[in-house]
Design a protein around this motif. Structure first.
Motif, PDB file in Angstrom:
ATOM      1  N   ASP A  68      39.386  33.125  42.411  1.00 18.07           N
ATOM      2  CA  ASP A  68      39.144  33.678  41.068  1.00 18.07           C
ATOM      3  C   ASP A  68      40.246  33.240  40.105  1.00 18.07           C
ATOM      4  N   THR A  69      41.503  33.383  40.561  1.00 15.13           N
ATOM      5  CA  THR A  69      42.639  33.015  39.716  1.00 15.13           C
ATOM      6  C   THR A  69      42.815  31.501  39.684  1.00 15.13           C
ATOM      7  N   ALA A  70      42.619  30.851  40.846  1.00 20.19           N
ATOM      8  CA  ALA A  70      42.788  29.389  40.885  1.00 20.19           C
ATOM      9  C   ALA A  70      41.863  28.723  39.867  1.00 20.19           C
ATOM     10  N   MET A  71      40.620  29.216  39.766  1.00 22.29           N
ATOM     11  CA  MET A  71      39.670  28.593  38.818  1.00 22.29           C
ATOM     12  C   MET A  71      39.945  29.023  37.376  1.00 22.29           C
ATOM     13  N   THR A  72      40.477  30.230  37.200  1.00 22.41           N
ATOM     14  CA  THR A  72      40.874  30.667  35.851  1.00 22.41           C
ATOM     15  C   THR A  72      42.008  29.768  35.350  1.00 22.41           C
TER      16      THR A  72
END
Ligand code: F2R
Ligand code: MG
Ligand code: MG
Length: 298
Positions: free
Chosen positions: A46-50
């Protein structure tokens, strides 16, 4: 505003990493876990893609789908172990072999395309960057979703989450009415009405999960994340409450964290969690750089 941009990105990472400790839990907790024993907080896809979306918006001064697809692939290859959903890595490999971002490859995996929450979970930077124009925000959110999630319910979920971030950033008082006027798909309209009903009944967790959902589908998680933000008075309470609902906890808490972080800013995020979050400095700088890019775009 700068503090809110930073708070939003760190809010995604905090919600994601705390929620990841319970992702997939079918049980609902009667009261939130306080995570006192947690030593380090590591984030997931979730954060990696954000991060990938924020980096691309900054480098291209707005949404450039071809560049974004390349960045998603590069970041995935550096950290394939972040716990990505089943569909996106297959799509990344096809891009690597020469397929175009326009091919809507998710339609080869799921009938009608993916309606997973993978495009809503990463969309917060679009809510920040396009906060002054709901229509530009909608088009950017749809386009960013189309790369991996071309089903109309995923595209709408991404636009709804991005708009919730923009409204929270501006501390808009007509939050739910504006969301209602913004959404086009009936299932989201229905669930926004349910959010209104449950706001005075937040302890009815089982009923809330039954009616709003806590699943991996965009329509079973985006409205729930918005509810968790609205039903709680602080960032910390909103995140703990989101996790207490079980299900796709990293993603629901990440999306709730995006909205709450945009609303309360960096000052509203608990220092006890910030001290333990992975890549705190990089996420802070990314929020600053995204804010500068937003100012340049005006
Ligand atoms: N992948 C996970 N969690 C699994 C546990 C990870 C583990 N901890 C590890 O160490 O690896 N979480 C992440 O995935 C979710 C986002 O998924 P995304 O990107 O939307 O994936 P996908 O494959 O596009 O869709 C997910 C599921 O949705 C259902 N679905 C989608 N479209 C459908 C359709 N048209 N018809 C029927 N079902 C459809 C399917 O079940 C897909 O598998 C986040 O939770 C993120 O944290
Ligand atoms: Mg995840
Ligand atoms: Mg998840």
């Amino acid at each position: 505003m700068e503090s809110k941009f930073i708070g939003c990105l760190l809010g995604v990472a905090l919600g994601d990493s705390l929620g990841a400790r319970r992702e997939g839990a079918l049980s609902i907790l009667d009261k939130p876990n306080n995570f006192k024993d947690v030593i380090s907080l590591n984030y997931t896809d979730d954060t990696a893609m954000t991060i990938g979306l924020a980096e691309s918006l900054i480098e291209k001064n707005g949404l450039d789908p071809e560049h974004l697809a390349r960045r998603f692939l590069e970041n995935y290859e550096k950290e394939p172990w972040r716990g990505y959903g089943p569909g996106p890595p297959t799509i990344f490999f096809s891009w690597k072999r020469g397929a175009s971002w326009q091919d809507e490859l998710d339609k080869k995996i799921y009938p009608g395309g993916s309606f997973g929450n993978g495009s809503a979970m990463r969309v917060a930077p679009i809510g920040l960057f396009y906060c002054d124009s709901p229509e530009q925000l909608r088009q950017a959110a749809y386009l960013s979703s189309r790369l991996t999630h071309s089903h109309p319910l995923a595209m709408e979920g991404a636009a709804l989450l991005a708009y919730a971030v923009a409204l929270a950033l501006k501390e808009d008082q007509d939050f739910l009415d504006k969301l209602m006027a913004f959404v086009e798909q009936d299932i989201y309209k229905l669930k926004i009405n349910k959010i209104k009903y449950f706001l005075s009944r937040k302890d009815n967790r089982r009923e809330i999960v039954r009616e709003l959902g806590h699943g991996i589908e965009a329509f079973n998680s985006v409205p729930t994340a918005i509810f968790c933000f609205l039903a709680n008075p602080t960032f910390e309470e909103a995140i703990l409450y989101a996790i207490s609902l079980g299900g796709d906890t990293d993603t629901i808490a990440a999306m709730c964290g995006a909205i709450a972080g945009a609303r309360y800013g960096l000052e509203g995020l608990p220092e006890k969690w910030l001290q333990r979050i992975e890549n705190r400095n990089y996420l802070t700088q990314l929020g600053q750089r995204l804010y500068e890019a937003y100012l340049r775009s005006k």
